[in-house]
Design a protein around this motif. Structure first.
Motif, PDB file in Angstrom:
ATOM      1  N   ASN A 144       0.886  -1.097   0.049  1.00 53.58           N
ATOM      2  CA  ASN A 144       0.067  -0.108   0.097  1.00 53.58           C
ATOM      3  C   ASN A 144       0.954   1.159   0.177  1.00 53.58           C
ATOM      4  N   ILE A 145       0.776   1.946  -1.080  1.00 52.23           N
ATOM      5  CA  ILE A 145       1.871   3.145  -1.304  1.00 52.23           C
ATOM      6  C   ILE A 145       1.007   4.251  -1.491  1.00 52.23           C
ATOM      7  N   ASN A 146      -0.501   4.199  -1.359  1.00 52.34           N
ATOM      8  CA  ASN A 146      -1.334   5.396  -1.635  1.00 52.34           C
ATOM      9  C   ASN A 146      -1.729   5.936   0.091  1.00 52.34           C
ATOM     10  N   PHE A 147      -1.532   5.276   1.074  1.00 47.25           N
ATOM     11  CA  PHE A 147      -1.807   5.631   2.505  1.00 47.25           C
ATOM     12  C   PHE A 147      -0.794   5.350   3.508  1.00 47.25           C
ATOM     13  N   ASP A 148      -0.692   6.095   4.557  1.00 51.40           N
ATOM     14  CA  ASP A 148       0.507   5.819   5.459  1.00 51.40           C
ATOM     15  C   ASP A 148      -0.366   4.689   6.680  1.00 51.40           C
ATOM     16  N   GLU A 149       0.358   4.403   7.853  1.00 51.25           N
ATOM     17  CA  GLU A 149      -0.126   3.539   8.565  1.00 51.25           C
ATOM     18  C   GLU A 149      -1.513   3.821   9.423  1.00 51.25           C
ATOM     19  N   MET A 150      -1.705   5.399   9.397  1.00 52.49           N
ATOM     20  CA  MET A 150      -2.818   5.938  10.133  1.00 52.49           C
ATOM     21  C   MET A 150      -4.000   5.929   9.015  1.00 52.49           C
ATOM     22  N   GLN A 151      -3.751   5.604   7.637  1.00 51.39           N
ATOM     23  CA  GLN A 151      -4.912   5.612   6.655  1.00 51.39           C
ATOM     24  C   GLN A 151      -4.936   7.260   6.188  1.00 51.39           C
ATOM     25  N   ASN A 152      -3.875   7.784   6.483  1.00 52.71           N
ATOM     26  CA  ASN A 152      -4.076   9.236   5.739  1.00 52.71           C
ATOM     27  C   ASN A 152      -3.330   9.222   4.486  1.00 52.71           C
ATOM     28  N   LYS A 153      -3.800  10.146   3.754  1.00 49.88           N
ATOM     29  CA  LYS A 153      -3.248   9.864   2.335  1.00 49.88           C
ATOM     30  C   LYS A 153      -1.846  10.461   2.267  1.00 49.88           C
ATOM     31  N   ILE A 154      -1.013   9.824   1.120  1.00 50.95           N
ATOM     32  CA  ILE A 154       0.536  10.025   1.205  1.00 50.95           C
ATOM     33  C   ILE A 154       0.554  11.506   0.653  1.00 50.95           C
ATOM     34  N   SER A 155       1.502  12.157   1.648  1.00 53.48           N
ATOM     35  CA  SER A 155       1.919  13.724   1.050  1.00 53.48           C
ATOM     36  C   SER A 155       3.099  13.650   0.415  1.00 53.48           C
ATOM     37  N   LYS A 156       3.179  14.554  -0.593  1.00 57.01           N
ATOM     38  CA  LYS A 156       4.395  14.634  -1.464  1.00 57.01           C
ATOM     39  C   LYS A 156       5.651  15.237  -0.633  1.00 57.01           C
TER      40      LYS A 156
END
Length: 227
Positions: A144-156
């Protein structure tokens, strides 16, 4: 016992005797399997199946070893020298990532699409990255490279490291990557030189986790081609 027909790509070939070869192959809609081909002495080079060709085969046997009765060349990809090195890397990777006689329904198409996509491209890093991600998913290793461990969207603009239990974790540690990398891996932005380098470091880290102590020999050559 009735014969079966299917289409295959060759991953590995091992001389079994003066008149027999054992192949590891990718089989359409099935996965990976072993086949033996018996060849008359003196005709070895002309009749053995070659890498990077698509074959239609007739075979018998349902156990661990199957026997090729007939074959036809369905398509020759006519790869150039550098493209063959990419192909050998892909073959090694598939061999170590997959298990024989397990069903991988999409493996054949993932493999075939890679070879269809490498022509007329100057930069193959995005293509190789995409293949590796698709292969990981086909083998049951969704990254999963769309969200972090907290299910927040990845920020550039944030940095992350990858934990195999937790996923992407925000961090400024040395082994972290800028969020832009994961946008590039998803095909959402273009790669710059730094993202190209980082993508290969990241994908090697992921793949090494799953192949364990196995070493992909063509990596040493590949890293010079992908500079």
């Amino acid at each position: 016992m009735s014969d079966n027909t299917n289409r295959i790509f060759i991953l590995r070939a091992i001389d079994y005797s003066d008149s027999s070869i054992i192949y590891d192959a990718i089989v359409e809609k099935k996965g990976r399997a072993s086949f033996m081909q018996r060849i008359s002495k003196g005709k070895y080079k002309n009749l053995s199946l070659q890498f990077f060709n698509l074959y239609s085969i007739t075979y018998s046997g349902k156990n661990d070893m199957k026997y090729i009765r007939e074959y036809d060349l369905a398509y020759n990809y006519s790869l150039e020298s550098n493209q063959k090195i990419y192909g050998m890397y892909i073959n090694e990777l598939v061999y170590y990532m997959t298990k024989k006689d397990l069903e991988y329904e999409n493996l054949f198409e993932i493999y075939k699409n890679f070879f269809k996509s490498i022509f007329n491209k100057d930069d193959l890093i995005p293509t190789i990255n995409k293949f590796e991600i698709n292969l990981l998913e086909e083998c049951g290793h969704f990254i999963n490279i769309n969200f972090d461990e907290m299910q927040n969207k990845i920020s550039k603009n944030s940095r992350y490291y990858f934990d195999f239990e937790r996923g992407l974790v925000k961090s400024s540690a040395k082994n972290s990557f800028k969020g832009e990398l994961f946008f590039a891996l998803n095909g959402q932005i273009d790669y710059d030189d730094q993202l190209r380098r980082d993508s290969r470091i990241f994908m090697k880290f992921i793949i090494d986790h799953f192949i364990g102590s196995n070493k992909i020999r063509t990596r040493e050559i590949l890293k010079y081609l992908l500079k």
